[in-house]
Design an enzyme around this catalytic site. Structure first.
Site, PDB file in Angstrom:
ATOM      1  N   GLU A 176       0.872  -1.271  -0.011  1.00  0.00           N
ATOM      2  CA  GLU A 176      -0.007  -0.111   0.180  1.00  0.00           C
ATOM      3  C   GLU A 176       0.896   1.357  -0.023  1.00  0.00           C
ATOM      4  O   GLU A 176       0.696   1.965   0.880  1.00  0.00           O
ATOM      5  CB  GLU A 176      -1.036   0.119   1.020  1.00  0.00           C
ATOM      6  CG  GLU A 176      -2.048  -1.307   1.078  1.00  0.00           C
ATOM      7  CD  GLU A 176      -3.217  -1.255   1.877  1.00  0.00           C
ATOM      8  OE1 GLU A 176      -3.256  -0.320   2.955  1.00  0.00           O
ATOM      9  OE2 GLU A 176      -4.154  -2.089   1.682  1.00  0.00           O
ATOM     10  N   GLU A 301      -4.845  -8.593  -0.672  1.00  0.00           N
ATOM     11  CA  GLU A 301      -5.762  -8.464   0.499  1.00  0.00           C
ATOM     12  C   GLU A 301      -7.220  -8.189  -0.038  1.00  0.00           C
ATOM     13  O   GLU A 301      -7.271  -7.519  -0.989  1.00  0.00           O
ATOM     14  CB  GLU A 301      -5.178  -7.312   1.251  1.00  0.00           C
ATOM     15  CG  GLU A 301      -4.018  -7.335   1.996  1.00  0.00           C
ATOM     16  CD  GLU A 301      -3.567  -6.041   2.949  1.00  0.00           C
ATOM     17  OE1 GLU A 301      -4.490  -5.581   3.369  1.00  0.00           O
ATOM     18  OE2 GLU A 301      -2.348  -6.124   2.955  1.00  0.00           O
TER      19      GLU A 301
END
Ligand code: AHR
Length: 501
Positions: A176, A301
């Protein structure tokens, strides 16, 4: 009536087992009191890991497990997690400002790999690209993979108890990076990825599969700019095996996982169904920069993100939440989406394994329970390594202005060793579906087995007190009359039946 037509002549290829991957971050209660109880615990354990969970997870044959984060990875120094456990440092970790917990480092690289070996999963390490140097990560790889006796780092690994290389082939470089991972621009992220992976070139004999940090959900602008930069600067040293994407349904909107109503049921499913667009639109963008389709999409994810506090720790464990038929339906819908795109998605990891978001397990003290999500993974396991075949669905749809149409029947099919696995989810909260199963280019035996997961109260959860409230029930399926099966409302089902050549 709904209909599924199975076309044996149309296939996207073999379903990579890695679509059934998992994620275990060092966050909240995932490890400490979840997976890890410590060797001296009164709770039955295998070298510190909760035995009931090890046994249950091993039965699922998980292909891959991602660790140590997530955001936790952004400040994680692997050197904190090796050597004698009693001497390992305690650190303020990424999540400290959320829950005030410090990281004890009792689980480090050796323990993680040991757990992977116990359950038969390939380790996937998400390396810190945000706050460590490329050399530091390169050395972590050498520590894990250098053959015994070859280098000083291999000797150090041996001194810490493991002569054989760990066999960590999947390395995520960054997590991220558009957010917690340094708030980088896509161009900066691509440059960093290239910097980190270029210096790993000498480690190529270790069969390394690098995954670069892709978008937040449907952020195609990130993907375009990341891949634009990466492909313009790339030369032979910087190959990537995959590009990640993360997507949570309902992230931070605060829905309650225990008391949802009809609109909460469908809202969650519409959001989950959006995964189709995320995958399809990403591939279109990827095709511009990777026309030979060497790059896999890694959904490393995914899952539901509800308001926390409903799990057994009653809010002590960050993000811990209960799971019920709505979560099971989202899992089934998502896995069907991945199966039907198995030529594009190379790996997917549901977040997270235990005591957190969309978990398969809830555990604490001596309590342990398998959630409805666990049973979905159990029911879908026949797909792993199977040859996907087209499952064309005709069913009622539900419309929502914001999302478009949701087909109320989700399905995917594969064949392995002469057995068809057809997984289905009846996404209607209130209506049964009679499903006619037709075939093209192949046939099915007249009878098979049907396993159905459902509950008349779809909000029901498995708890320490009532661990088997929501479990699948198996019946014989008589397919002699037009291949009809009946699916109760809010249910997930798997039909297994022999194919006829
Ligand atoms: O899964 C919880 C968090 O969600 C992860 O740490 C992060 O990568 C994502 O934002």
């Amino acid at each position: 009536m709904s209909r599924i037509t199975l076309d044996f002549s149309k296939s996207k290829g073999i379903i990579p087992p890695e679509l059934y991957g998992h994620f275990s971050e060092q966050i909240g209660g995932v490890f400490y009191d979840g997976l890890w109880v410590g060797e001296d615990s009164k709770i039955e354990n295998v070298r510190g890991f909760r035995k009931k969970l090890v046994d249950s997870f091993a039965r699922l044959a998980p292909p891959v497990l991602r660790w140590p984060g997530g955001c936790f990875a952004e400040t994680y120094d692997w050197r904190d997690g090796i050597g004698p456990r009693a001497l390992r440092p305690r650190r303020i970790n990424w999540w400290y400002s959320h829950d005030g917990r410090v990281e004890s480092n009792q689980v480090g690289t050796h323990e993680f790999v040991d757990f992977c070996r116990m359950v038969g999963a390939q380790p996937y390490i998400a390396a810190n690209m945000t706050s460590l140097s490329p050399l530091h990560i390169r050395n972590w790889i050498e520590y894990c993979e250098a053959p015994a006796g070859l280098t000083t780092l291999a000797d150090e690994r041996a001194a810490n108890g493991e002569t054989t290389p760990f066999g960590v082939h999947y390395w995520g470089i960054g997590n991220e990076n558009w957010g917690g991972g340094g708030q980088m621009t896509p161009e900066a992220c691509a440059d960093e990825f290239i910097r980190f992976t270029t210096i790993c070139k000498p480690l190529a004999p270790f069969d390394l599969k690098f995954i670069m940090c892709g978008a937040n959900g449907h952020d195609l602008d990130w993907t375009k700019r990341l891949l634009g930069r990466w492909s313009s600067r790339r030369w032979h040293e910087t190959d990537a095996w995959g590009m990640s994407v993360h997507y949570y349904t309902n992230a931070f909107s605060g829905s309650d996982d225990l008391t949802f109503d009809e609109s909460g049921w469908y809202d969650e499913l519409f959001r989950a169904d959006f995964m189709r667009r995320i995958v399809d639109d990403h591939r279109l963008v990827m095709d511009e920069f990777d026309p030979e389709r060497k790059l896999r999409l890694v959904v490393d994810e995914w899952g539901n993100w509800h308001k926390d506090g409903s799990g057994p720790s009653r809010g002590c464990n960050l993000f811990e939440q209960q799971s019920n038929m709505r979560d099971a339906a989202v899992a089934a819908l998502t896995l069907n989406i991945f199966n039907n795109r198995c030529d594009v998605v190379g790996m997917a990891n549901v977040a997270q394994l235990c005591n957190n978001l969309h978990s398969l397990y809830l555990a604490g003290g001596g309590g342990f329970v398998e959630t409805p999500n666990y049973y979905v993974f159990d029911m879908f396991r026949g797909h792993k390594g199977g040859r996907q075949i087209r499952a064309c669905v005709e069913a009622e749809q539900k419309e929502a202005e914001r999302y478009g149409a949701l087909e109320l029947l989700s399905a995917s099919a594969s064949v392995k060793d002469g057995t068809l696995t057809l997984t289905m989810a009846n996404l209607s909260l209130t209506e049964c579906q009679r499903v006619e199963i037709n075939t093209l280019g192949g046939g099915l035996a007249n009878s098979g087995k049907l396993r159905i997961l459902t509950h008349s109260e779809p909000q029901t959860c498995n708890t320490f007190e009532d661990p088997y409230a929501v479990v699948p029930v198996e019946t014989a399926a008589d397919l002699s009359e037009n291949g009809m099966v009946t699916l109760p409302p809010a249910s997930v089902a798997v039909l297994t039946v022999n194919t006829e050549d």
